[in-house]
Design an enzyme around this catalytic site. Structure first.
Site, short mmCIF file in Angstrom:
data_model
loop_
_atom_site.label_atom_id
_atom_site.label_comp_id
_atom_site.label_asym_id
_atom_site.label_seq_id
_atom_site.Cartn_x
_atom_site.Cartn_y
_atom_site.Cartn_z
N TYR A 17 75.06 -8.24 23.37
CA TYR A 17 76.03 -9.34 23.35
C TYR A 17 76.90 -9.33 24.60
O TYR A 17 77.09 -10.36 25.26
CB TYR A 17 76.88 -9.23 22.10
CG TYR A 17 77.97 -10.27 21.98
CD1 TYR A 17 77.66 -11.60 21.72
CD2 TYR A 17 79.32 -9.93 22.12
CE1 TYR A 17 78.65 -12.56 21.60
CE2 TYR A 17 80.31 -10.89 22.00
CZ TYR A 17 79.98 -12.19 21.74
OH TYR A 17 80.95 -13.15 21.63
N LYS A 20 77.14 -12.18 27.56
CA LYS A 20 78.39 -12.90 27.83
C LYS A 20 78.89 -12.63 29.25
O LYS A 20 79.50 -13.51 29.87
CB LYS A 20 79.45 -12.53 26.80
CG LYS A 20 79.17 -13.10 25.41
CD LYS A 20 79.04 -14.61 25.41
CE LYS A 20 79.02 -15.20 24.00
NZ LYS A 20 78.84 -16.67 24.02
N SER A 79 83.05 -14.30 26.27
CA SER A 79 83.73 -13.36 25.38
C SER A 79 84.38 -12.26 26.19
O SER A 79 83.89 -11.90 27.28
CB SER A 79 82.73 -12.74 24.40
OG SER A 79 83.29 -11.65 23.71
#
Length: 262
Positions: A159, A163, A146
């Site tokens: 998150y 990533k 991401s």
């Protein structure tokens, strides 16, 4: 013909999180390019719909409903591919995701869970698939990372960290598995999947996100699927250890959660 290099005829792929969104689009795209596909996610009904779309292309799909937060279940997909289709050539590590959460509410356990779901799952399948790929003489792994792994926004500590780890894992695994197995990743921006349903359903928020994106639109799953086919096919044969940024040109987040200063 240069377009022939984008074909994956006779290859077998495993795509995780392939019941909908990016995973479903990638699985169908690989089938359209000539591959048979092992599909896996939690919901069998979703997988059956994707399998039907693959059947329409003339290729075969094998459905494996599973809890992909379980590393053993993810690793078993490699065996399923070999048992069903006799080989394994392509892995798309798409399963992942972590809900945003303020930093001081992100416990160590929450961070570790994000790492397991986004990184450990990819490692489990990659290492399980490698022997079959080596037996075939080549292979390609595509990790779905991401843009939050390279840019900073409030609420994305777990998150984004996971990533970012997946992106660097891609570089490290590429060195370890070269020259026979290529490992690349895609740093995905805002894409119109179910994860963004609430956001894109709000015209005002959607307009702000589009205005903050240099290409002035939210991505479509097919944008990412096309990149998967490129990296998985011989069109991307000279790429390994790379993270392609398919994010509409973003350099800063295009969605702020409105978290206040502490």
């Amino acid at each position: 013909m240069i377009l022939d290099r984008f074909r994956v005829d006779g290859k077998v792929a495993v795509v995780t999180g392939s019941g909908r969104g990016i995973g479903a689009a990638a699985a169908v795209a690989l089938a359209e390019a000539g591959a048979d596909v092992v599909l896996s996610s939690r919901t069998e009904e979703d997988l059956a719909k994707v399998a039907a779309r693959i059947a329409e292309t003339g290729r075969r799909a094998h459905v494996v409903p599973a809890d992909l937060s379980d590393a053993a279940a993810v690793a078993a997909l490699a065996t399923a591919a070999v048992d069903t289709f006799g080989r394994l050539d392509i892995v798309v590590n798409n399963v992942g995701g972590t809900l945003p959460r303020p930093l001081l509410e992100s416990t160590p356990e929450f961070l570790e869970e994000a790492f397991r779901f986004n990184v450990s799952s990819a490692h489990a399948l990659t290492t399980a698939a490698a022997p079959a790929m080596l037996e075939s003489g080549s292979g390609a792994v595509v990790n779905i990372s991401s843009n939050m792994g390279r840019i900073a926004g409030r609420g994305f500590a777990a998150y984004g960290t996971a990533k970012a780890a997946l992106a660097h894992y891609t570089r490290l695994a590429a060195v370890d598995l070269a020259p026979k197995i290529r490992v690349n990743a895609i740093a995905v921006g805002s894409v119109a999947t179910s994860a963004l349903d609430i956001v894109v359903a709000n015209p005002e928020i959607k307009a702000k996100m589009e205005a903050a994106t240099p290409l002035h639109r939210i991505g479509e799953p097919e944008d990412i699927a096309a990149t998967v086919v490129f990296l998985a096919s011989s069109a991307g044969a000279y790429f390994t250890g790379k993270v392609l940024e398919a994010d509409g040109g973003l350099q800063i987040p295009n969605l702020e959660l409105g978290l206040p200063d502490l």
